[in-house]
Design a protein around this motif. Structure first.
Motif, PDB file in Angstrom:
ATOM      1  N   UNK A 101       1.040  -1.024   0.056  1.00 52.68           N
ATOM      2  CA  UNK A 101      -0.034  -0.127  -0.057  1.00 52.68           C
ATOM      3  C   UNK A 101       0.783   1.285   0.128  1.00 52.68           C
ATOM      4  N   UNK A 102       0.682   2.110  -1.040  1.00 49.73           N
ATOM      5  CA  UNK A 102       1.647   3.237  -1.066  1.00 49.73           C
ATOM      6  C   UNK A 102       0.640   4.393  -0.938  1.00 49.73           C
ATOM      7  N   UNK A 103       1.040   5.216   0.403  1.00 45.93           N
ATOM      8  CA  UNK A 103       0.323   6.277   0.759  1.00 45.93           C
ATOM      9  C   UNK A 103       1.280   7.631   0.450  1.00 45.93           C
ATOM     10  N   UNK A 104       0.950   8.204  -0.781  1.00 45.58           N
ATOM     11  CA  UNK A 104       1.766   9.080  -1.142  1.00 45.58           C
ATOM     12  C   UNK A 104       1.454  10.547  -0.907  1.00 45.58           C
ATOM     13  N   UNK A 105       2.602  11.221  -0.347  1.00 47.12           N
ATOM     14  CA  UNK A 105       2.452  12.646  -0.090  1.00 47.12           C
ATOM     15  C   UNK A 105       1.482  12.764   0.960  1.00 47.12           C
ATOM     16  N   UNK A 106       1.726  11.962   2.060  1.00 46.25           N
ATOM     17  CA  UNK A 106       0.779  11.963   3.182  1.00 46.25           C
ATOM     18  C   UNK A 106       0.822  13.565   3.897  1.00 46.25           C
ATOM     19  N   UNK A 107       1.756  14.344   3.635  1.00 41.56           N
ATOM     20  CA  UNK A 107       1.508  15.616   4.412  1.00 41.56           C
ATOM     21  C   UNK A 107       0.653  16.542   3.750  1.00 41.56           C
ATOM     22  N   UNK A 108       0.021  15.983   2.653  1.00 39.97           N
ATOM     23  CA  UNK A 108      -0.942  16.957   1.945  1.00 39.97           C
ATOM     24  C   UNK A 108      -2.512  16.620   2.753  1.00 39.97           C
ATOM     25  N   UNK A 109      -2.427  15.733   3.401  1.00 46.24           N
ATOM     26  CA  UNK A 109      -3.549  15.078   4.133  1.00 46.24           C
ATOM     27  C   UNK A 109      -3.903  16.196   5.418  1.00 46.24           C
ATOM     28  N   UNK A 110      -5.023  16.177   5.909  1.00 46.41           N
ATOM     29  CA  UNK A 110      -5.192  17.076   7.247  1.00 46.41           C
ATOM     30  C   UNK A 110      -4.740  15.976   8.546  1.00 46.41           C
ATOM     31  N   UNK A 111      -4.379  16.683   9.411  1.00 44.63           N
ATOM     32  CA  UNK A 111      -4.121  15.832  10.550  1.00 44.63           C
ATOM     33  C   UNK A 111      -4.964  14.713  11.056  1.00 44.63           C
ATOM     34  N   UNK A 112      -6.439  15.236  10.926  1.00 47.66           N
ATOM     35  CA  UNK A 112      -7.493  13.964  11.241  1.00 47.66           C
ATOM     36  C   UNK A 112      -7.170  12.629  10.422  1.00 47.66           C
ATOM     37  N   UNK A 113      -6.630  12.947   9.278  1.00 51.06           N
ATOM     38  CA  UNK A 113      -6.616  11.997   8.306  1.00 51.06           C
ATOM     39  C   UNK A 113      -5.550  10.924   8.673  1.00 51.06           C
ATOM     40  N   UNK A 114      -4.458  11.634   9.197  1.00 52.05           N
ATOM     41  CA  UNK A 114      -3.253  10.732   9.756  1.00 52.05           C
ATOM     42  C   UNK A 114      -3.660  10.188  10.950  1.00 52.05           C
ATOM     43  N   UNK A 115      -4.150  10.947  12.038  1.00 52.41           N
ATOM     44  CA  UNK A 115      -4.596  10.313  13.105  1.00 52.41           C
ATOM     45  C   UNK A 115      -5.536   9.200  13.149  1.00 52.41           C
ATOM     46  N   UNK A 116      -6.502   9.692  12.138  1.00 49.01           N
ATOM     47  CA  UNK A 116      -7.539   8.595  11.936  1.00 49.01           C
ATOM     48  C   UNK A 116      -7.383   7.248  11.488  1.00 49.01           C
ATOM     49  N   UNK A 117      -6.171   7.220  10.825  1.00 49.97           N
ATOM     50  CA  UNK A 117      -6.097   5.691  10.316  1.00 49.97           C
ATOM     51  C   UNK A 117      -4.916   5.226  11.087  1.00 49.97           C
ATOM     52  N   UNK A 118      -4.294   5.909  11.991  1.00 49.39           N
ATOM     53  CA  UNK A 118      -3.391   5.128  12.971  1.00 49.39           C
ATOM     54  C   UNK A 118      -3.483   3.879  13.257  1.00 49.39           C
ATOM     55  N   UNK A 119      -4.863   3.645  14.169  1.00 46.29           N
ATOM     56  CA  UNK A 119      -5.247   2.428  14.490  1.00 46.29           C
ATOM     57  C   UNK A 119      -5.031   1.373  13.363  1.00 46.29           C
ATOM     58  N   UNK A 120      -5.799   1.710  12.497  1.00 45.54           N
ATOM     59  CA  UNK A 120      -6.073   0.457  11.442  1.00 45.54           C
ATOM     60  C   UNK A 120      -4.895   0.077  10.751  1.00 45.54           C
ATOM     61  N   UNK A 121      -3.916   0.993  10.636  1.00 46.40           N
ATOM     62  CA  UNK A 121      -2.468   0.810  10.029  1.00 46.40           C
ATOM     63  C   UNK A 121      -1.671  -0.116  11.257  1.00 46.40           C
ATOM     64  N   UNK A 122      -2.050   0.418  12.195  1.00 54.36           N
ATOM     65  CA  UNK A 122      -1.020  -0.564  13.154  1.00 54.36           C
ATOM     66  C   UNK A 122      -1.708  -2.198  13.615  1.00 54.36           C
ATOM     67  N   UNK A 123      -3.138  -1.920  13.504  1.00 54.30           N
ATOM     68  CA  UNK A 123      -3.469  -3.214  13.980  1.00 54.30           C
ATOM     69  C   UNK A 123      -4.325  -3.952  12.704  1.00 54.30           C
ATOM     70  N   UNK A 124      -4.351  -3.385  11.875  1.00 54.41           N
ATOM     71  CA  UNK A 124      -4.755  -3.743  10.591  1.00 54.41           C
ATOM     72  C   UNK A 124      -6.303  -4.541  10.781  1.00 54.41           C
ATOM     73  N   UNK A 125      -7.180  -3.909  11.109  1.00 56.82           N
ATOM     74  CA  UNK A 125      -8.553  -4.331  11.761  1.00 56.82           C
ATOM     75  C   UNK A 125      -9.419  -3.186  11.473  1.00 56.82           C
ATOM     76  N   UNK A 126     -10.438  -3.667  11.048  1.00 59.14           N
ATOM     77  CA  UNK A 126     -11.844  -2.386  11.064  1.00 59.14           C
ATOM     78  C   UNK A 126     -13.182  -3.351  10.754  1.00 59.14           C
ATOM     79  N   UNK A 127     -14.131  -2.688  11.183  1.00 60.47           N
ATOM     80  CA  UNK A 127     -15.337  -3.226  11.104  1.00 60.47           C
ATOM     81  C   UNK A 127     -16.395  -2.601  10.279  1.00 60.47           C
ATOM     82  N   UNK A 128     -17.121  -3.047   9.218  1.00 61.34           N
ATOM     83  CA  UNK A 128     -17.932  -2.411   8.365  1.00 61.34           C
ATOM     84  C   UNK A 128     -19.328  -2.193   9.316  1.00 61.34           C
ATOM     85  N   UNK A 129     -19.728  -1.088   9.832  1.00 63.58           N
ATOM     86  CA  UNK A 129     -20.457  -0.995  10.827  1.00 63.58           C
ATOM     87  C   UNK A 129     -22.036  -1.488  10.287  1.00 63.58           C
ATOM     88  N   UNK A 130     -22.317  -1.260   9.104  1.00 70.04           N
ATOM     89  CA  UNK A 130     -23.560  -1.520   8.421  1.00 70.04           C
ATOM     90  C   UNK A 130     -23.807  -3.076   8.498  1.00 70.04           C
TER      91      UNK A 130
END
Lengths: 45, 561
Positions: free
Chosen positions: B235-264
């Motif tokens: 997974x190539x996440x390119x030029x991450x500094x262009x994103x807002x801080x929320x984007x980065x902190x928002x995906x921190x857990x998923x990147x570390x634990x590689x886990x998510x739930x589809x709510x619906x």
């Protein structure tokens, strides 16, 4: 200062991967197209 | 959407016809979809349409990247090869599977990912590459998944036998979502959704309408999903500094634990670290926008801009027939601009190569001035800046001029814990005393380059004979999460890693507020920094760097606190 060694990557190694990446992109475009079709239908309804 | 000159990009590709044809097909499809999406987005700023435009844009970007890639040979440095080896080891053990690559544009960060995938495919492995180009409008949730509610409502209307009132209401909600009036987690919409679900569940098509059929995985979601199936993914996440801080902190857990739930649907997706490598790139100028919590969890590697010798190699790989004097002229011009801080946008490697290509076609001798400047410099103001090409070597500006903060100083001023390493570690006559340290690193599973030396013969006047001398070829360097190398023997070290390093550290930077010290005398002053002798806590410090805010930086002897 560290001296950087430069290695040239073999083009022959690159070509098969490019084909795979391009095919992946093509799949994504196909999926996108089907979604656009459904949007267009919605608009017409 | 940005202006995108596809055709010329693809036409100049010099790889096999089959690749060109494939790219042309893609190109036609992209153009076609673009022209169809445009009227849809004009009529209505529909959320669904914007999402599709974004996805199309990502695909376009990947195609540019590939056509760029096909235009010239790719050069990978031994340094990056080593980072990849370390990342593989850490990912296998489940310790860490992401790397942040920081460097100027044109240092090959993005292409590295493509090249890695290429090598693995060559070895017969089934791998894929997912490329995300970060934009400031991106939300972390978009990277995981989205639900195509509109398509589901349409399908329900078309396929299911719905009571007339529910059919009409489905239409109502569909328009609301399309218009962007509501989000799909709207409370009233949810009530309707449950009602419709209850009706359709009883019908034959209930199964087709299950949410799982309408989930569009985003790039991060897709990567995690594929890794869970046992497939190797980059997974190539390119030029991450262009994103807002929320984007980065928002995906921190998923990147570390590689886990998510589809709510619906309640579906939980758990990826496999061993199969997923995450490569995050960032440009140097904005790298401080990346939260440190993010950096701590990744390997970190700073790619230095190629020095003149390396750049000469790169140019020769691209233009094997280039004459030595033209090469030297081109590099003189290029580095004169590249090292000039007055420029709004410095030229980087792709611009240099494009410029040389034109020079080779248009010039039959070394030009007097700089023809076709516009290829190197994008701004008119920059093009008007004169460079002096004919200064003698001895008069050239030293590599690190005093009007610029070093990388270590810059990071220390931004509040990072910057430490200096004992330089004996790179001294051929002293390195032996660090053997225990190297063993300790090895035992703790921390990767590093050992310093490497080469031998050469030096004439010794006293002895009247040649003696063997050693010269440093490769500096000692640690590659580990939580330890960030800044060059010139400086590191940012997180607290939990300090213990291992304490025996080899000799200094730490300390920031001193304006009110806490006095300037004794000023040595030099430039646009961004002042060098001065100062008095702090009754001690005298020489040649201290002070920034524009009047804050001083001291490099103090390191003591374990």
């Amino acid at each position: 200062m560290r001296k950087t060694k430069i290695l040239k990557v073999d083009e022959k190694k690159i070509t098969p991967k490019l084909i795979t990446i391009i095919n992946d992109l093509k799949k994504k475009l196909d999926q996108l197209e089907s979604e656009v079709v459904s949007l267009e239908q919605n608009k017409n309804n | 959407m940005e202006n995108f000159d596809f055709k010329s990009k693809i036409e100049s590709v010099n790889n096999p016809e089959i690749l060109k044809n494939l790219l042309f097909q893609l190109f036609e499809k992209v153009e076609n979809l673009e022209s169809r999406l445009k009227p849809l987005s004009k009529e209505n700023p529909m959320r669904g349409v914007q999402d599709k435009i974004n996805r199309l844009d990502q695909i376009k970007h990947s195609i540019t990247e590939i056509s760029e890639r096909m235009k010239r040979p790719y050069v990978i440095t031994a340094e990056l090869q080593a980072v990849k080896d370390v990342l593989d080891i850490l990912a296998e053990t489940g310790d860490c599977n992401s790397v942040i690559l920081e460097g100027e544009p044109g240092t090959g960060k993005t292409q590295w990912a493509y090249s890695e995938v290429g090598q693995e495919l060559q070895d017969g492995k089934d791998v894929s590459l997912i490329h995300v180009r970060v934009k400031d409008t991106m939300r972390a949730s978009d990277l995981l998944y989205s639900i195509d509610d509109v398509r589901r409502l349409s399908d329900a209307q078309a396929k299911a036998v719905l009571p007339p009132d529910i059919r009409d209401e489905a239409n109502f909600w569909k328009q609301k979502i399309l218009n962007g009036d509501i989000k799909t987690d709207d409370a009233e919409y949810k009530i309707f959704r449950d009602k419709m679900n209850a009706v359709t569940e009883l019908s034959e098509v209930g199964k087709d309408l299950e949410y799982i059929n309408y989930v569009d995985l985003g790039p991060l979601g897709e990567a995690i999903y594929q890794s869970s199936l046992g497939k190797k993914v980059y997974l190539l996440i390119d030029e991450i500094e262009k994103g807002r801080e929320e984007l980065m902190t928002g995906m921190l857990d998923e990147i570390e634990n590689l886990q998510f739930t589809i709510g619906e649907t309640g579906t939980q997706i758990k990826g496999d670290k061993r199969n997923l490598r995450i490569i995050i790139t960032t440009n140097t100028e904005d790298s401080d926008k990346i939260p440190s919590s993010f950096k701590r969890r990744s390997l970190y590697h700073f790619i230095e801009y190629p020095q003149r010798d390396d750049m000469a190699e790169i140019v020769k790989l691209n233009f094997s027939n280039i004459q030595e004097n033209l090469l030297n002229y081109a590099l003189d011009v290029f580095y004169a601009y590249h090292d000039n801080d007055e420029l709004q946008k410095k030229p980087s490697t792709p611009e240099l190569l494009a410029w040389i290509k034109v020079l080779l076609k248009t010039q039959n001798k070394i030009p007097d001035g700089v023809p076709h400047k516009e290829i190197l410099l994008k701004y008119l103001d920059d093009q008007n800046i004169e460079i002096d090409l004919f200064v003698k070597d001895s008069q050239k500006i030293p590599e690190k001029s005093f009007n610029k903060l070093s990388r270590a100083e810059f990071k220390a001023f931004s509040g990072e814990p910057v430490y200096g390493l004992n330089s004996d570690i790179n001294n051929p006559n002293e390195v032996a005393k660090f053997n225990d340290f190297f063993t300790a690193l090895h035992n703790k599973g921390i990767s590093y380059y050992t310093p490497e030396f080469s031998e050469y013969d030096e004439w010794d006047n006293d002895q009247g004979d040649y003696i063997k001398e050693k010269r440093l070829e490769n500096e000692f360097q640690i590659i580990s999460p939580g330890i960030e190398y800044l060059g010139e023997g400086y590191y940012i070290i997180n607290n939990d890693k300090l213990d291992i390093m304490k025996d080899v550290l000799v200094s730490k930077f300390k920031v001193i507020e304006k009110k806490d010290f006095q300037i004794d005398s000023i040595i030099s002053k430039s646009k961004d920094i002042t060098k001065a002798n100062i008095i702090w806590e009754e001690n005298y410090y020489e040649n201290v760097t002070i920034n524009n805010d009047g804050i001083a930086l001291l490099e103090l002897e390191f003591q374990v606190l």
